[in-house]
Scaffold this active site. Structure first.
Site, PDB file in Angstrom:
ATOM      1  N   ARG A   1       0.899  -1.167  -0.009  1.00 30.79           N
ATOM      2  CA  ARG A   1       0.016  -0.037  -0.117  1.00 30.79           C
ATOM      3  C   ARG A   1       1.160   1.126  -0.051  1.00 30.79           C
ATOM      4  O   ARG A   1       1.439   1.529   0.988  1.00 30.79           O
ATOM      5  CB  ARG A   1      -1.114   0.108   1.282  1.00 30.79           C
ATOM      6  CG  ARG A   1      -2.050   1.189   1.460  1.00 30.79           C
ATOM      7  CD  ARG A   1      -2.598   1.030   2.426  1.00 30.79           C
ATOM      8  NE  ARG A   1      -3.584   1.965   2.689  1.00 30.79           N
ATOM      9  CZ  ARG A   1      -4.716   1.875   2.466  1.00 30.79           C
ATOM     10  NH1 ARG A   1      -5.447   1.003   1.500  1.00 30.79           N
ATOM     11  NH2 ARG A   1      -5.786   3.084   2.750  1.00 30.79           N
TER      12      ARG A   1
ATOM     13  N   HIS B   1      -6.794   1.174  -6.958  1.00 28.18           N
ATOM     14  CA  HIS B   1      -7.311   0.340  -5.714  1.00 28.18           C
ATOM     15  C   HIS B   1      -7.850  -0.949  -6.326  1.00 28.18           C
ATOM     16  O   HIS B   1      -8.896  -1.176  -5.911  1.00 28.18           O
ATOM     17  CB  HIS B   1      -7.896   1.361  -5.154  1.00 28.18           C
ATOM     18  CG  HIS B   1      -8.034   0.894  -3.459  1.00 28.18           C
ATOM     19  ND1 HIS B   1      -7.484  -0.291  -3.069  1.00 28.18           N
ATOM     20  CD2 HIS B   1      -8.832   1.335  -2.612  1.00 28.18           C
ATOM     21  CE1 HIS B   1      -7.792  -0.327  -1.803  1.00 28.18           C
ATOM     22  NE2 HIS B   1      -8.495   0.603  -1.448  1.00 28.18           N
TER      23      HIS B   1
ATOM     24  N   ASP C   1     -16.605   7.968  -2.618  1.00 19.95           N
ATOM     25  CA  ASP C   1     -15.559   8.036  -1.701  1.00 19.95           C
ATOM     26  C   ASP C   1     -15.150   9.254  -1.040  1.00 19.95           C
ATOM     27  O   ASP C   1     -15.990  10.322  -1.602  1.00 19.95           O
ATOM     28  CB  ASP C   1     -14.376   7.444  -2.661  1.00 19.95           C
ATOM     29  CG  ASP C   1     -12.912   6.922  -1.696  1.00 19.95           C
ATOM     30  OD1 ASP C   1     -13.414   7.061  -0.557  1.00 19.95           O
ATOM     31  OD2 ASP C   1     -12.055   6.750  -2.343  1.00 19.95           O
TER      32      ASP C   1
ATOM     33  N   CYS D   1     -15.950   2.583  -0.295  1.00 17.53           N
ATOM     34  CA  CYS D   1     -14.756   1.882   0.414  1.00 17.53           C
ATOM     35  C   CYS D   1     -14.384   2.036   1.878  1.00 17.53           C
ATOM     36  O   CYS D   1     -13.441   1.531   2.211  1.00 17.53           O
ATOM     37  CB  CYS D   1     -13.646   1.987  -0.780  1.00 17.53           C
ATOM     38  SG  CYS D   1     -12.747   3.535  -0.814  1.00 17.53           S
TER      39      CYS D   1
ATOM     40  N   ARG E   1     -13.344  -7.620   1.170  1.00 11.78           N
ATOM     41  CA  ARG E   1     -11.837  -7.352   0.887  1.00 11.78           C
ATOM     42  C   ARG E   1     -11.070  -8.821   1.340  1.00 11.78           C
ATOM     43  O   ARG E   1     -10.381  -9.216   0.460  1.00 11.78           O
ATOM     44  CB  ARG E   1     -11.425  -6.157   1.875  1.00 11.78           C
ATOM     45  CG  ARG E   1     -11.879  -4.885   1.377  1.00 11.78           C
ATOM     46  CD  ARG E   1     -11.144  -4.523   0.058  1.00 11.78           C
ATOM     47  NE  ARG E   1      -9.635  -4.440   0.225  1.00 11.78           N
ATOM     48  CZ  ARG E   1      -8.790  -3.377   0.683  1.00 11.78           C
ATOM     49  NH1 ARG E   1      -9.451  -2.270   1.100  1.00 11.78           N
ATOM     50  NH2 ARG E   1      -7.507  -3.653   0.635  1.00 11.78           N
TER      51      ARG E   1
END
Length: 314
Positions: free
Chosen positions: A101, A128, A231, A271, A299
């Site tokens: 990340r 992402h 988002d 998200c 996820r």
């Protein structure tokens, strides 16, 4: 050469479907796949703030029989204290896969070029893709996209409203087109997606039957869609710009009125973390249309499936 997952189009449409089918199977039987038994380690490198990424990968690697090796990027200072290439050479000899990340996409590309083991993009400034895999799984579960052989998402539609230049908008375009979705981005013109990303999504859409629309009208984007996503308006690292960035996005707030433009029974994706009263109203986020908690859980399942799929090809 190992397979990597650095952006959404690193899976073909058929391969994406395989991963999603596997994710659904793994969710039904969480300990039925043990590709990391030993345990073998997976390096989880975290340069940016995290909750869902760290938790979902750590839990997922453990459930796959492995050891999640969490590496604090602020301590490792990859690319500063030691080059990305040298870091990759060290890690590649000691772990089964690398999850990172980080910031610019070029960093993770350099890691993958040298590591010698599968490298997974757990978020960059540009994409992402693991989040969108989880979102596609969530859509399959909630929007009738399940068949006897797995997820069939072609013909479903998804609108993303807000910052169209964000990593989530980019991944929805590319990953959604790969899945055959009608993908629409509603954003102020100053925050439209990268033209190269749109062109790539259109190229994929031509082969999968998907459709791509970028518009400055939130209502046009949301009109009749199966799912609406949003988002934060202020991405990580841009907090100092919050005041000036928020004003252009107010007409794109996902509230009950905007959701009302979607198809009956449409679901809401985010998200997370979410900021109630900014990009999404509390009424919508906490309402019956929101499937964000399933999305967050997925996820783990989607990433377990991805790691299993990549390790089979390493």
């Amino acid at each position: 050469m190992p397979r990597h997952f650095l952006r959404d189009d690193h899976l073909t449409p058929a391969e994406q479907r395989e991963v999603l089918e596997l994710a659904l199977a793994i969710k039904a039987d969480p300990f039925g796949w043990q590709p990391l038994a030993g345990p073998r380690a997976v390096a989880i490198l975290l340069d940016k703030p995290t909750l869902r990424t760290q938790v979902s990968f750590a839990a997922g690697v453990a459930e796959l029989g492995g050891f999640p090796m969490s590496v604090d990027g602020n301590l490792a200072r990859i690319g500063v204290r030691e080059s990305i290439a040298d870091t990759a050479r060290v890690l590649g000899r000691q772990v089964a896969a690398i999850v990172w990340r980080t910031y610019d996409q070029a960093r993770i590309v350099e890691m993958a070029d040298v590591a010698g083991v599968p490298v997974v993009n757990a978020l960059t400034d540009q994409f992402h893709p693991c989040q969108v895999l989880a979102d596609l799984q969530t859509l399959a579960e909630h929007c009738g996209g399940l068949t006897a052989t797995g997820p069939a998402l072609a013909g479903r539609s998804l609108a993303f409203v807000g910052d169209g230049a964000s990593n989530m908008a980019h991944s929805y375009l590319v990953g959604g087109a790969t899945a055959g979705l009608d993908v629409r981005i509603g954003a102020p013109r100053a925050f439209w997606p990268d033209e190269a990303v749109v062109a790539r999504a259109e190229e994929i859409a031509a082969a999968t039957g998907a459709r791509v629309l970028v518009t400055d009208s939130a209502t046009e984007a949301v009109d009749g869609v199966t799912a609406v996503a949003t988002d934060t308006w202020v991405s990580m690292g841009r907090e100092a710009e919050a005041a000036e960035r928020e004003a252009p996005f107010v007409p794109y707030r996902l509230d009950a009125d905007l959701l009302g433009e979607a198809a009956p029974g449409a679901v809401v994706l985010h998200c997370l973390p979410a900021y109630r009263g900014k990009e999404i109203s509390a009424e919508v986020l906490d309402g019956p249309a929101a499937v964000v908690w399933d999305e967050a859980e997925n996820r783990k399942h989607a990433q377990k499936a991805l790691l299993t799929w990549l390790l089979e090809r390493a």
